[in-house]
Scaffold this motif. Structure first.
Motif: not given
Length: 443
Positions: A120-123, A128-133, A204-211, A252-259
């Motif tokens: 659900a987090y990835l979706e 594509e859904n949240w955008g960047l920035g 276990c729970f890295p954060q995706w940062d669109p910025t 990789t998720y969203f084209g970036m290494l899942y660090q």
């Protein structure tokens, strides 16, 4: 001052014989007590020798050497380890670690907050859904990001261990280690950590940062060891590794290494008088950070501090930050750096850093230039002399400047280290360090 440099032009056979003798002499040197003190048979009560790097400054570093019998603990589980850290009030303590203790033995699922779902987090937060920035800081507690935050808090509480003052933590024998934990040496004085293999904690729970950058990025937490505002810390004969969870195996998720890794060792927030000797740092990306920010709010507390010595360490198969330095007077001598094809740099020259890098040896792959050893982040002069790259003398500053004429580095750190033990010529370093560094090799 007890600084010696070995000179001479011996034959190859004599040189190798001399190097073998040095292996025996120098790997034993870290087990010597201060001059005038009886050499204790129990390695757990050994103290940092005089003149052995910045941690020997002033009062020196004795850890828990003065502990009485009631404050000597032998532990073999994570729960026992944390209990030993918390017991005994302010009395000096010795904690002996037997075998490998695992802070995440039940796996990442044990920390997940009810309702957390990575799918659900990835979706929700995909570009594509949240955008960047737009960052995720305003997301409510019930959102996928809110549930990720709650899960991360549970992991943080479980895997961080606060080390009190006047403590020695030491591995028993050749196979002692701590897996998946973050050792917090925070706001205390006089700590020794020796003879342990640290397998980097996995976030276990890295954060995706669109910025973060123009593509967004995954950001993780947890260093194997953090020296935060503490003084007189000696890290000796440890091995820091990603172990069973190398970045090369990460998806990789969203084209970036899942660090899922942060650093192996951070020395930050006004920490001072640290010696790191005879350790192995291996299989990692962002390895060692000294001073964590250029911002003036942290600079005020870092200026005049962060004094650190690295000697006789093996830095192997790392990408960068070995170390990256801000502000501190950092002495790096007699270390061996062995790079692989993903190598970015070793020494990060950061804001107001005063780095001295001397008598080190570098083994670089074919096609990797000595110019990559130094990375300029700020215009901070450094001293880099008597180093060798692939067996040949190398002027690291000149090599950098030849390939980076628009961003040159200046020579002259503005200070001269005096707290050194015996200094080897750089040509002798690989054999001695490779033979003696790391957990399980403490004598």
């Amino acid at each position: 001052m007890n600084t010696h440099v070995w000179h001479g032009h011996a034959t190859r056979a004599a040189a190798l014989a001399g190097c073998t003798a040095l292996v025996l002499t120098l790997t034993a040197a870290t087990a010597q007590a201060r001059p005038g003190h009886h050499h204790p048979r129990d390695t757990a009560r050994q103290t940092l020798p005089a003149n052995d790097g910045w941690a020997s400054h002033g009062t020196g570093t004795t850890g828990g050497a003065a502990a009485d019998a009631e404050h000597v603990y032998t532990v073999s589980t994570w729960a026992e380890f944390k209990a030993a850290l918390a017991a005994g009030g302010s009395a000096p303590r010795i904690i002996k670690v037997k075998g490998t203790i695992d802070a995440v033995s039940e796996g990442c699922d044990a920390f997940a907050a009810p309702g957390y779902d990575f799918g659900a987090y990835l979706e929700k937060y995909s570009p594509e859904n949240w955008g960047l920035g737009t960052d995720l800081s305003a997301e409510p507690d019930a959102s996928p990001e809110g549930l990720r935050r709650a899960s991360a808090e549970r992991q943080e509480e479980a895997i961080k261990a606060n080390v009190p003052a006047d403590t020695t933590i030491i591995g028993v024998g050749r196979n002692a280690g701590i897996k998946g934990a973050s050792l917090q040496i925070k706001g205390v004085d006089n700590v020794i950590v020796r003879n342990l293999t640290f397998e980097s904690p996995v976030d276990c729970f890295p954060q995706w940062d669109p910025t973060d950058g123009d593509k967004g990025n995954w950001n993780s937490e947890y260093d194997s060891a953090v020296v935060y505002g503490s003084t007189h810390v000696w890290l000796d004969h440890n091995t820091f590794t990603d172990g069973e969870h190398p970045d090369s195996a990460a998806p990789t998720y969203f084209g970036m290494l899942y660090q899922q890794h942060d650093g192996q060792l951070d020395i930050v927030r006004g920490a001072d008088y640290v010696t790191a000797s005879w350790n192995v740092f291996t299989e990692h990306d962002k390895t060692i950070l000294i001073g964590n920010s250029d911002s003036e709010s942290t600079a005020a507390g870092d200026r005049g501090h962060l004094k650190t010595t690295f000697h006789h360490n093996l830095f192997k198969d790392l990408v960068e930050r070995a170390p990256r330095v801000r502000f501190g007077q950092v002495d790096v001598y007699n270390n061996h750096f062995v790079a692989h094809d993903d190598y970015a740099y070793s020494f990060g020259v950061g804001k107001e850093s005063q780095l001295v890098a001397e008598h080190n040896a570098f083994t670089l792959p074919d096609g990797v230039s000595p110019a990559k050893v130094l990375k300029r982040w700020n215009d901070s002069p450094l001293t880099a002399t008597h180093n060798r790259v692939n067996g040949r003398s190398a002027d690291l500053i000149a090599a950098h400047n030849a390939e980076n004429p628009d961003a040159p580095l200046r020579s002259g750190a503005g200070w001269t280290p005096t707290l050194r033990t015996k200094v080897l010529p750089a040509w002798a370093v690989p054999l001695v360090v490779d033979h003696g560094a790391g957990a399980g090799r403490l004598r």
